[in-house]
Design an enzyme around this catalytic site. Structure first.
Site, short mmCIF file in Angstrom:
data_model
loop_
_atom_site.label_atom_id
_atom_site.label_comp_id
_atom_site.label_asym_id
_atom_site.label_seq_id
_atom_site.Cartn_x
_atom_site.Cartn_y
_atom_site.Cartn_z
N LYS A 45 0.80 -1.19 0.00
CA LYS A 45 0.00 0.00 0.00
C LYS A 45 0.85 1.26 0.00
O LYS A 45 0.41 2.33 -0.39
CB LYS A 45 -0.89 0.06 1.24
N GLY A 46 2.09 1.13 0.48
CA GLY A 46 2.93 2.30 0.72
C GLY A 46 3.19 3.19 -0.47
O GLY A 46 3.32 4.40 -0.32
N GLU A 101 7.97 1.52 -5.91
CA GLU A 101 8.02 1.23 -4.48
C GLU A 101 8.03 2.53 -3.68
O GLU A 101 8.47 3.56 -4.18
CB GLU A 101 9.32 0.47 -4.16
N ASP A 105 14.69 -0.06 1.61
CA ASP A 105 15.33 -0.05 2.92
C ASP A 105 16.37 -1.16 2.94
O ASP A 105 17.44 -1.03 2.35
CB ASP A 105 14.23 -0.24 3.97
N LYS A 133 17.14 4.08 1.62
CA LYS A 133 17.85 4.18 2.89
C LYS A 133 19.10 3.29 2.79
O LYS A 133 19.09 2.15 3.24
CB LYS A 133 16.92 3.71 4.02
N PHE A 154 12.96 5.97 10.84
CA PHE A 154 11.68 5.43 10.39
C PHE A 154 10.80 6.60 9.96
O PHE A 154 10.63 7.57 10.71
CB PHE A 154 11.00 4.63 11.51
N VAL A 155 10.27 6.52 8.75
CA VAL A 155 9.50 7.64 8.21
C VAL A 155 8.05 7.25 7.92
O VAL A 155 7.75 6.09 7.65
CB VAL A 155 10.15 8.21 6.93
N ASP A 161 3.53 4.26 6.30
CA ASP A 161 2.74 4.17 7.53
C ASP A 161 3.52 3.59 8.69
O ASP A 161 4.59 3.02 8.53
CB ASP A 161 1.52 3.28 7.28
N ARG A 167 -0.49 7.45 6.76
CA ARG A 167 -0.33 7.44 5.30
C ARG A 167 -0.81 8.73 4.65
O ARG A 167 -0.29 9.15 3.62
CB ARG A 167 -1.11 6.27 4.68
#
Length: 177
Positions: A45-46, A101, A105, A133, A154-155, A161, A167
């Site tokens: 979903k990101g 994407e 990470d 990252k 962490f973002v 989310d 989100r």
């Protein structure tokens, strides 16, 4: 700050900065794929916010598809296990595919996804990520299109989310529990 986003302790990229960068990436994709009718695949979903804006910034004919995978769950670090919950709906054999994407990470998700796509023999397979990252990379993954390189934080926001929340923030910020 509003109470619901009190855990966002710093804004890394504003809505305006994000939109400018997305337009630049869309222009580059349009140049690179002119005349090729690529299939742009959103990893849900990101990537959904980034994907929608990126599609609108492209000036060439293209097609859309979606796949859903996850390796985070409700944690701030990847579980290391990738769950495939929604496969592509189209055959990608012989197609120019751009996988979109939210963040690269550790590379765990793409390390699992890419072999599943390559076995279908696309004409080409490019990866586009809004964020990368590098400090956390565990698997070698090459990005053809990258929005921003971020530190090891962490973002959340703009589709990213924490446990399904944040989100809808129009910016990308550092989440601190």
């Amino acid at each position: 700050m509003k109470k619901w986003n009190a855990h966002v302790t710093k804004v890394l990229y504003t809505q305006q900065q994000i939109q400018i960068r997305v337009q630049e990436i869309g222009a580059q994709i349009s140049r690179d794929y002119d005349g090729k009718n690529p299939l742009m695949v959103c990893v849900l979903k990101g990537a959904c916010m980034f994907y929608a804006d990126l599609l609108r910034s492209c000036t060439i004919p293209l097609e859309m598809d979606f796949m859903k995978v996850s390796s985070y769950g409700t944690a701030t670090k990847t579980s290391g296990t990738v769950h495939f919950t929604m496969p592509l709906s189209q055959n990608i054999t012989g197609r120019h595919v751009i996988l979109v994407e939210d963040i690269l990470d550790t590379g765990t998700t793409l390390h699992a996804v890419l072999p599943r796509l390559r076995v279908q023999q696309p004409a080409s397979l490019a990866i586009c990520a809004l964020l990368e990252k590098p400090a956390r990379r565990q698997y070698p993954v090459s990005l053809q299109y990258s929005g921003f390189s971020i530190p090891d934080v962490f973002v959340v926001g703009y589709g990213l989310d924490y446990a399904g929340q944040y989100r809808n923030l129009p910016y990308i910020g550092v989440y601190t529990p």
